[in-house]
Design a protein around this motif. Structure first.
Motif, PDB file in Angstrom:
ATOM      1  N   GLY A 164      17.785  96.154 141.515  1.00 22.55           N
ATOM      2  CA  GLY A 164      18.687  96.689 142.538  1.00 22.55           C
ATOM      3  C   GLY A 164      19.637  97.721 141.970  1.00 22.55           C
ATOM      4  O   GLY A 164      19.864  98.780 142.577  1.00 22.55           O
ATOM      5  N   LEU A 165      20.215  97.443 140.803  1.00 21.10           N
ATOM      6  CA  LEU A 165      21.124  98.411 140.190  1.00 21.10           C
ATOM      7  C   LEU A 165      20.377  99.679 139.780  1.00 21.10           C
ATOM      8  O   LEU A 165      20.916 100.789 139.892  1.00 21.10           O
ATOM      9  N   ALA A 166      19.137  99.520 139.295  1.00 22.35           N
ATOM     10  CA  ALA A 166      18.334 100.699 138.951  1.00 22.35           C
ATOM     11  C   ALA A 166      18.078 101.557 140.186  1.00 22.35           C
ATOM     12  O   ALA A 166      18.174 102.794 140.136  1.00 22.35           O
ATOM     13  N   LEU A 167      17.771 100.912 141.309  1.00 21.80           N
ATOM     14  CA  LEU A 167      17.516 101.662 142.543  1.00 21.80           C
ATOM     15  C   LEU A 167      18.787 102.317 143.059  1.00 21.80           C
ATOM     16  O   LEU A 167      18.757 103.459 143.547  1.00 21.80           O
ATOM     17  N   VAL A 168      19.912 101.617 142.967  1.00 20.29           N
ATOM     18  CA  VAL A 168      21.193 102.204 143.383  1.00 20.29           C
ATOM     19  C   VAL A 168      21.496 103.442 142.544  1.00 20.29           C
ATOM     20  O   VAL A 168      21.923 104.483 143.079  1.00 20.29           O
TER      21      VAL A 168
END
Length: 571
Positions: A164-168
């Protein structure tokens, strides 16, 4: 009149204060709500078989042995997973004074659920507006499977957090200033590396697959390979991923290669004939999982989707696809387009593997929450999608009312034992279902759509905060409670444990805090007889096996539970 004027003046001051400090008050309100969703009561119920007890027992062994590189399960090498989850567990044990218990075990996963929900609010707030951020963060935080796994000490929420943090970070590339892009790209590689260290292949496949397909959609594919983005990013990624993997290859080759790379990555995800893991499911399996995992929001998505199909011709979708130009979209629809592609890729990637568990699909709830957040914001603010979402709310509301009424009469149609098992949770469930169902029906009838949204959020928050423990306790009664009591008894009296036919029941391992002799066969009388002759050893068997060995073996019954019995050889 004077009292009324004072009250009106006070109300005006409250409104002015709230308007002046709207951002910090919003964050404070979300933090309070998320505390109850993710943290409340997480230490009051036992760890659950199979994975919670297994992984926490492994983390405890790592914490006590101080060997933070090699994973062990019940004294044997464990090469299924990378170690990031276990490092976080050890950090939690350290943070809470070296205590290893249900609270310290679940604290890291609950913290990740809490933090990521706030991150989702942040990205919505920064790139769209505060209201959109609130809708989106509340939707992901109150999605059924996300709640469950953010209070369950296993690896999937850790993987989801870093994906999720990578996608954000990657999505931010499309909204930030040009001179800031490199920082978000570098952050993308860092979080992708951490996702790999959380669970291997999915940690790299989901983020990079998303980048591949969305960059083609946005006509930004060449930008991926800019040296200022790619070279420092790959260096950061390798610095995170390679050291542990190289060390394991150096120490445990070829065992590590055969177990970690071949068996638990290639065979599992490439569907080879040598896949020994099992858990095979059909391609559509995760579409069914999302139907319950995204409750209560899935009904509105389905309703809007059906409405779109019915009005396909009027909406000119073919023309819109042909003339699609990502660069002309506003921020809201850019984020929406990115999330649609991401959701499709995540569903496709996990569906392609024949090895499937319901927990694997957890990363899809982030893009789905963004998509659904826009639907509900438009529904509340603009009455957009009014008819389909209102129908879905009515259907779900009536379902809850009927389920609540049915719960009143369980003594008349459920077996006595089962009715006794659910007695503590029955009235709580009954009241929640009736209040929620009736409330949402009334709100939608009088077109108070914000009230419907609030009721959905509060219903899931109440269930998470106050019913999770009761649901777990009901589940324990079907056998696990026996094993927990047996393990604690053995620990108190310094017995070793032999377990027959329950090689994945790690409650025995965790709650006994000693290695367990697991025999996968439950009717191997020679093994049971041998185990009974061991000094200071107890044997745990299934009750149905007890009847078969009663006249064949010489033993005494120490404890008998609902499903299992603990026996000991006679002296």
């Amino acid at each position: 009149m004077e009292l009324k004027a004072r009250f009106s003046n006070l109300w005006d001051k409250v409104v002015l204060f709230c308007g002046k400090y709207s951002d910090p008050l919003t964050i404070l309100g979300l933090c309070v709500l998320f505390y109850y969703i993710f943290f409340h009561n997480i230490g009051t119920y036992s760890l659950m078989d199979v994975d919670e007890t297994r992984y926490v027992a492994m983390a405890r062994d790592m914490f006590h042995s101080k060997d933070f590189m090699t994973l062990y399960l019940n004294g044997e090498y464990f090469f299924e997973k990378p170690p990031l989850y276990f490092w976080q567990e050890c950090l939690s044990f350290t943070l809470w004074g070296g205590k290893v218990n249900e609270w310290t075990a679940r604290f890291p996963v609950a913290a990740l659920g809490f933090i990521f929900s706030m991150v989702v609010y942040g990205i919505g707030r920064i790139y769209i507006n505060r209201r959109f951020g609130v809708f989106t963060s509340l939707i992901i935080a109150t999605s059924l499977e996300f709640i469950m796994l953010a209070k369950y000490a296993i690896l999937d929420i850790v993987l989801t957090f870093y994906i999720g943090l990578a996608l954000v970070a990657y999505f931010s590339v499309y909204f930030c200033k040009e001179n800031h892009k490199k920082f978000y790209w570098w952050a993308f590689y860092v979080f992708t590396g951490l996702a790999v260290m959380a669970k291997g292949i999915p940690g790299i496949a989901v983020p990079f697959g998303t980048v591949f397909f969305t960059s083609i959609m946005a006509k930004k594919f060449k930008e991926i390979f800019k040296p200022v983005f790619l070279i420092p990013g790959l260096i950061l990624f390798c610095l995170i991923v390679l050291p542990w993997h190289i060390l394991m290859f150096k120490i445990h080759d070829p065992l590590f290669f055969n177990e970690y790379i071949v068996k638990h990555h290639l065979h599992r995800f490439l569907n080879t004939p040598h896949n020994e893991i099992g858990r095979k499911q059909p391609f559509y399996y995760y579409f069914i999982v999302v139907l319950w995992g995204f409750i209560p929001w899935i009904f509105s998505i389905i309703a809007v989707f059906i409405d779109k199909i019915k009005n396909w011709g009027k909406l000119h979708y073919v023309e819109k696809v042909i003339n699609f130009d990502f660069s002309t979209l506003d921020n809201t629809h850019k984020l929406l387009a990115l999330c649609w592609v991401t959701a499709f890729w995540i569903m496709l990637f996990f569906s392609m593997s024949s090895t499937k568990l319901a927990t694997y699909i957890l990363p899809v709830y982030f893009p789905l929450a963004v998509i659904t957040g826009l639907m509900w914001k438009d529904y509340v603010d603009k009455q957009k999608h009014e008819k389909p979402i209102s129908i879905s709310v009515q259907i779900f509301g009536w379902f809850c009312v009927v389920a609540g009424i049915a719960a009143m009469f369980t003594p008349y149609y459920l077996p006595a034992q089962l009715n006794h098992d659910i007695a503590e949770i029955r009235w709580f469930s009954l009241i929640c279902l009736l209040v929620f169902g009736t409330g949402t029906l009334l709100f939608v009838k009088f077109k108070k759509y914000l009230g419907v949204f609030v009721f959905y959020v509060l219903f899931m928050a109440v269930v998470s905060a106050f019913a999770t423990e009761e649901f777990f306790e009901v589940d324990y009664k079907f056998g696990q409670q026996d094993l927990i009591e047996f393990a604690k008894y053995a620990k108190d009296y310094n017995y070793t444990i032999s377990a027959n036919g329950m090689d994945r029941k790690y409650s025995l391992l965790y709650y006994n805090d000693e290695q367990v002799d697991y025999n996968p066969l439950d009717r191997d009388y020679h093994v049971i007889e041998k185990d009974l002759k061991k000094a200071n050893n107890v044997v745990i068997i299934k009750n149905k096996v007890l009847e078969d060995v009663q006249d064949k073996l010489d033993f005494v019954i120490i404890k008998k539970g609902r499903r299992y019995t603990m026996i000991k050889g006679k002296k």
